[in-house]
Design a protein around this motif. Sequence first.
Motif, PDB file in Angstrom:
ATOM      1  N   SER A 174     -31.436 -32.907 -21.189  1.00  0.00           N
ATOM      2  CA  SER A 174     -30.860 -31.765 -20.472  1.00  0.00           C
ATOM      3  C   SER A 174     -29.664 -32.139 -19.604  1.00  0.00           C
ATOM      4  O   SER A 174     -28.762 -31.315 -19.392  1.00  0.00           O
ATOM      5  N   SER A 223     -34.153 -29.973 -24.953  1.00  0.00           N
ATOM      6  CA  SER A 223     -33.174 -29.306 -24.086  1.00  0.00           C
ATOM      7  C   SER A 223     -31.781 -29.901 -24.268  1.00  0.00           C
ATOM      8  O   SER A 223     -31.052 -30.150 -23.299  1.00  0.00           O
ATOM      9  N   PRO A 274     -27.941 -30.230 -24.808  1.00  0.00           N
ATOM     10  CA  PRO A 274     -26.802 -29.357 -24.465  1.00  0.00           C
ATOM     11  C   PRO A 274     -26.067 -28.917 -25.731  1.00  0.00           C
ATOM     12  O   PRO A 274     -26.214 -29.523 -26.799  1.00  0.00           O
ATOM     13  N   SER A 275     -25.257 -27.890 -25.595  1.00  0.00           N
ATOM     14  CA  SER A 275     -24.552 -27.329 -26.754  1.00  0.00           C
ATOM     15  C   SER A 275     -23.632 -28.332 -27.431  1.00  0.00           C
ATOM     16  O   SER A 275     -23.373 -28.246 -28.632  1.00  0.00           O
ATOM     17  N   TYR A 276     -23.119 -29.302 -26.662  1.00  0.00           N
ATOM     18  CA  TYR A 276     -22.199 -30.282 -27.219  1.00  0.00           C
ATOM     19  C   TYR A 276     -22.915 -31.536 -27.741  1.00  0.00           C
ATOM     20  O   TYR A 276     -22.271 -32.535 -28.073  1.00  0.00           O
ATOM     21  N   SER A 336     -24.248 -32.077 -30.562  1.00  0.00           N
ATOM     22  CA  SER A 336     -23.855 -32.395 -31.941  1.00  0.00           C
ATOM     23  C   SER A 336     -22.626 -33.301 -31.962  1.00  0.00           C
ATOM     24  O   SER A 336     -22.491 -34.168 -32.835  1.00  0.00           O
ATOM     25  N   SER A 344     -33.149 -26.979 -28.582  1.00  0.00           N
ATOM     26  CA  SER A 344     -32.533 -26.332 -27.424  1.00  0.00           C
ATOM     27  C   SER A 344     -33.624 -26.058 -26.397  1.00  0.00           C
ATOM     28  O   SER A 344     -34.821 -26.189 -26.684  1.00  0.00           O
TER      29      SER A 344
END
Length: 346
Positions: A190, A226, A228-230, A232, A254
């Motif tokens: 996270s 958890s 984060p969106s980045y 990947s 997520s």
Amino acid sequence: MVTSPECDDSLKAFMQLCAEHDLLTEPEGLEKGDLYDGLSDPSTLLRFLKARQFNADGALKQFQEASQFRREKHIVRLYDIVEIADFEQARQFYPHWTGRRDKSGLPICMFDLSFLNKKNLACWEQTRHTAVWSDSESHANLPPKPDMLQLASVYHDSFARMVFPLCSMMTDRPNPSVAITSSIYLVDASDLGLKQGWSLRYFAQSISWLLSTCYPETIQRVFVCSAPSYFSTIWKYLKSWVDTNTAEKIVVLSSTEVLPALEGYIDNANIPTTFGGRFPFKHGMLPELDDSIWQHFSWSLPSRSLPPGPIKWTEDVYGRKIALAVGGEAGSKRTEKIAILDTIKE
């Protein structure tokens, strides 16, 4: 240990092959009564076979490499005398056992990626360049000063030699005749930052090599929780530094996916509160044993938390399995009996 007939035949042939190459002799540094579990027992050899898709020649080559590494690094001897403080410092850098198990009986490990910040990675980097500790130095009665790979190996030995055998002794699981040889990882991502992700490359490379070479097939599944969106973007770089087999076991979740996914494998009471469960376990804590483990053994502990430092299994003259807390403090070796397998309750 129960396996399929085909698997059993392959294992027997592999064990014979290892015996012919003198790989099943008593490991250097093993003490009287110490069990071979996690070192050269059938379950350990089976892990190497699985890692090489049951190619005996490939498994033999890897087991030879792992055995040579362990001899040159004096891992078995170091396990008994490593400073407890050094062991505990190393433990912070890797997923550590919570003291709980999933629904199939596998040990649950937790790790918070935020711990691998710039300051802590700098500390780890220092131990990476420490001179290799030699067993001959122990005669000077000075505390051993192992390098990073020695400490990492001793720490992961604690799973192979203590945690896996303990979980294998438990009969409250779907297949109690099958030995436990792997863990499930819960990784808190996270607070992972983009810059931090890039700085993990040397750490990922070193540990990936150790795990894939000396501790193959000890990871069942890794839940990156958890994320984060980045993530990947970070994973695109990290993936190339991680062993392929390990990378395939990683599941990225997520924040909204974490609890539903984990509850498919773990009872809520054993899921850390960080991930929405009821178990108040955080990164760095010592294992807190579940009810079944606590009742299955006769413990000489003040609470359900295991003591710091390495623990190993031995067998006494009566054939009883005994857990000994070992390691050292200021050069003084510890040998503390903390548990006996209660055969009456078998």
